[in-house]
Design a protein around this motif. Structure first.
Motif, PDB file in Angstrom:
ATOM      1  N   ALA A   1       7.627   8.835   2.217  1.00  0.00           N
ATOM      2  CA  ALA A   1       6.954   8.033   3.234  1.00  0.00           C
ATOM      3  C   ALA A   1       7.671   7.995   4.581  1.00  0.00           C
ATOM      4  CB  ALA A   1       6.785   6.607   2.715  1.00  0.00           C
TER       5      ALA A   1
ATOM      6  N   ILE B   1       0.468   7.900   5.782  1.00  0.00           N
ATOM      7  CA  ILE B   1       0.322   6.453   5.575  1.00  0.00           C
ATOM      8  C   ILE B   1      -0.553   5.852   6.665  1.00  0.00           C
ATOM      9  CG2 ILE B   1       1.547   4.236   5.700  1.00  0.00           C
ATOM     10  CD1 ILE B   1       3.839   5.601   4.171  1.00  0.00           C
TER      11      ILE B   1
ATOM     12  N   SER C   1      -4.085   4.131   5.650  1.00  0.00           N
ATOM     13  CA  SER C   1      -4.290   2.695   5.858  1.00  0.00           C
ATOM     14  C   SER C   1      -5.432   2.444   6.842  1.00  0.00           C
ATOM     15  CB  SER C   1      -3.001   2.010   6.310  1.00  0.00           C
ATOM     16  OG  SER C   1      -2.563   2.511   7.549  1.00  0.00           O
TER      17      SER C   1
ATOM     18  N   VAL D   1      -2.124   1.172   0.682  1.00  0.00           N
ATOM     19  CA  VAL D   1      -1.055   2.157   0.580  1.00  0.00           C
ATOM     20  C   VAL D   1       0.227   1.525   0.042  1.00  0.00           C
ATOM     21  CG1 VAL D   1       0.357   3.849   1.824  1.00  0.00           C
ATOM     22  CG2 VAL D   1      -2.036   3.472   2.502  1.00  0.00           C
TER      23      VAL D   1
ATOM     24  N   ALA E   1       4.182   2.783  -0.772  1.00  0.00           N
ATOM     25  CA  ALA E   1       5.060   3.882  -0.397  1.00  0.00           C
ATOM     26  C   ALA E   1       6.397   3.762  -1.104  1.00  0.00           C
ATOM     27  CB  ALA E   1       5.273   3.884   1.107  1.00  0.00           C
TER      28      ALA E   1
ATOM     29  N   PHE F   1       1.611  -0.913   4.944  1.00  0.00           N
ATOM     30  CA  PHE F   1       1.827  -0.391   3.594  1.00  0.00           C
ATOM     31  C   PHE F   1       2.702  -1.351   2.812  1.00  0.00           C
ATOM     32  CE2 PHE F   1       5.486   1.000   5.938  1.00  0.00           C
ATOM     33  CZ  PHE F   1       6.533   1.004   5.029  1.00  0.00           C
TER      34      PHE F   1
END
Length: 152
Positions: free
Chosen positions: A8, A17, A21, A27, A29, A45
């Protein structure tokens, strides 16, 4: 859709990401404790702190996930064995955690491995390489990414 992203903190992972999102994904990570948060600033996230070497963290990370983007990869190491531990064994551990989750009724629909052009090695013609053609990676990184593809 609940989605897991590994790798990530890198350029590709953080960009993914952001896209996911914005597209309405929930999300999650996987981020190593030592990873820089620079690329993650301002992104939406849920952070799961851990690494691909920790099976218990991986089991937690895949829980209830419908989609996995495995973007993580060690790009600098001293030996082929260090690359293999991160890129091959890490991929295998994540895939095993996903398979165990499926056996327990997980909603997982897809596991996407983001590999590298280095896994194929340099081209030998101007024609694009097709799946099934022999690969010839020339770096330890490329070798480890090809081995991860084969293992998966």
């Amino acid at each position: 859709m609940k989605t897991l992203v590994t790798g990530a903190s890198g350029f590709i992972g953080s960009t993914l990401i952001d896209h996911l999102s914005r597209s309405g994904h929930e999300v999650h990570a996987l981020v190593r404790k030592t990873s820089s948060s620079k690329n993650l600033e301002g992104l939406k996230f849920n952070r799961i702190e851990g690494s691909l070497s920790d099976r218990s963290v991986l089991r937690q990370a895949v829980e209830g996930v419908e989609l996995i983007f495995h973007v993580a990869g060690l790009t600098a190491a001293r030996t082929l064995e260090e690359y293999r531990e991160a890129n091959v064994a890490g991929t295998v551990r994540l895939a095993q955690a996903a398979a165990e989750a499926l056996d327990s009724g997980s909603p997982l629909k897809r596991f996407i491995l983001v590999s590298s052009l280095t896994a194929a090695g340099p081209g030998t013609s101007l024609e694009p390489k097709c799946e099934g053609e022999e690969s010839h990676p020339i770096s330890f990184y490329g070798i480890s990414k090809l081995e991860a593809e084969i293992e998966l």
